[in-house]
Design a protein around this motif. Structure first.
Motif: not given
Length: 424
Positions: A404-424
């Motif tokens: 998955g290319d993008y990090a985004y917030r769903r309408q229900d509030g759950v975040l979808v985050v590719p590990v290739g976007c994450l940091k501390n």
């Protein structure tokens, strides 16, 4: 000279030096403990320098104070060669009455404590160091920050450049600093070399008990097959016996696993025990994980193409990569990572719980809309059970993905985050 790649633990080390006289850095071999310590050290004593090793050991017996002289913080590398230095450092910390005096690094093999008379309480602090996260190795853009999420900034935006093939390679390569800048084929060899060293040498040095290399290899293969589960030692023993000739009992399994923990090859995840609205039996067994996914890959004897052709195995090992990264990031935020399982099968792969009581719930999924939906459903089900009158509501709900290319917030509030976007 090879350029130093900044580590998340750099800032933690600075902070700990401000609060204690000495810092002991622990963690698996090859994870970069000495190199990181060298960045902050004002002077360095390499105890195992071949030209001075015998002299250093003798001096630690005759005049240890001489070895501790030098600008501070003074790094004592491979200090465990002369365990008596521990008490000498404690004495110096007491009498200098200054903080940030010493950094101790050394082999992952436990020190012989017979020659140590003082625990170091109040003078020493411990720092756990792990292999590199994707953000540290330059494989994550770091556009989504866990710190920001805990601070309430949940409108996220990020892009991951990791495709399926690259992700499979990163699981197999692992976070070993030495491997990060190598050619891909050579980088993949490093985990195999690590495994061989553990089997033939390091595991024996953990408790000075000679072990059967064949049985160690079979156990490590079985452990790799059971990543992310709470399988008991009895089942590991059956699995080992069922796949190879030669008996191995539960006691042997326990002793071998204890040795692997001592040298930081495995780092199991404890259970999270929240306040719930209804009485639900929470499973309290630890979840099995290697400290880095590459160790599991090497134990199974597979490579990137094998993972791409076996998505189930890929998913389990991807989870180990994510757990490694979350632990590195959580440590920087003064937090820990737990898992949740209850008797009804409801689970949460990772609970990042900070010391201030804030926490976030994370489900780990390799990718695909169906799996993301399953993860979101599980997160919301657990959230509905938490008694928010007795504890805080979660700071965020996250499905951490591989593809998955993008990090985004769903309408229900759950975040979808590719590990290739994450940091501390």
């Amino acid at each position: 000279m090879k350029k130093y790649k900044s580590r998340i633990v750099d800032e933690i080390l600075k902070r700990k030096l401000e609060g204690k006289g000495a810092v002991l850095i622990e963690g698996p071999k090859w994870c970069g403990k000495t190199t990181t310590a060298e960045q902050l050290a004002a002077s360095i004593l390499y105890m195992d320098d071949p030209e001075r090793k015998e002299q250093n050991i003798n001096m630690s017996e005759l005049n240890p104070k001489r070895l501790l002289k030098g600008p501070t913080p003074r790094l004592i590398d491979e200090w465990q060669i002369a365990p008596k230095l521990w008490d000498s450092i404690r004495f110096e910390v007491d009498h200098r009455s200054e903080l940030g005096q010493f950094i101790l690094t050394g082999s992952a093999v436990p020190v012989d404590t017979k020659e140590i008379t003082h625990s170091g309480t109040g003078r020493f602090t411990w720092l756990m160091m792990r292999p590199m996260s994707l953000y540290e190795s330059g494989d994550s853009s770091g556009e989504v920050s866990l710190k920001d999420l805990f601070d309430g900034q949940i409108e996220i935006d990020g892009y991951s450049e990791l495709d399926f093939e690259r992700l499979a390679f990163l699981v197999c390569r692992g976070g070993w600093p030495q491997a990060v800048d190598m050619r891909d084929e050579i980088a993949l060899d490093q985990a195999m070399d690590y495994l061989d060293a553990v089997i033939h040498s390091d595991i024996n040095r953990a408790d000075n008990v000679q072990k059967n290399p064949d049985k160690v290899r079979r156990l490590m293969r079985s452990y790799a097959r059971n990543q992310g589960t709470q399988v008991p030692n009895t089942e590991l023993a059956k699995d080992v016996q069922g796949n190879d000739e030669g008996s191995i009992n539960e006691e042997t399994i326990a002793s071998y696993l204890s040795a692997l923990k001592k040298i930081f090859v495995v780092e199991e995840m404890p259970a999270w025990n929240p306040n719930l609205r209804s009485k639900t039996a929470i499973r309290s067994s630890d979840t099995r994980y290697y400290i880095d996914p590459s160790i599991a890959v090497a134990s199974l004897g597979v490579g990137p193409n094998d993972l791409i052709n076996d998505l189930k195995t890929f998913g389990f090992l991807f989870e180990t990569l994510c757990v490694r990264d979350l632990r590195v990031y959580a440590e920087a935020l003064n937090g820990d990572v737990f898992h949740y399982r209850d008797k009804n099968g409801l689970e949460c792969d990772a609970v990042i719980h900070l010391k201030n009581g804030k926490y976030g719930l994370v489900e780990i999924k390799l990718g695909g809309e169906k799996l993301i939906e399953e993860g979101a459903k599980s997160l919301k089900a657990l959230t509905s059970k938490i008694d928010t009158e007795k504890m805080k509501t979660p700071s965020f709900l996250m499905v951490l993905t591989g593809t998955g290319d993008y990090a985004y917030r769903r309408q229900d509030g759950v975040l979808v985050v590719p590990v290739g976007c994450l940091k501390n």
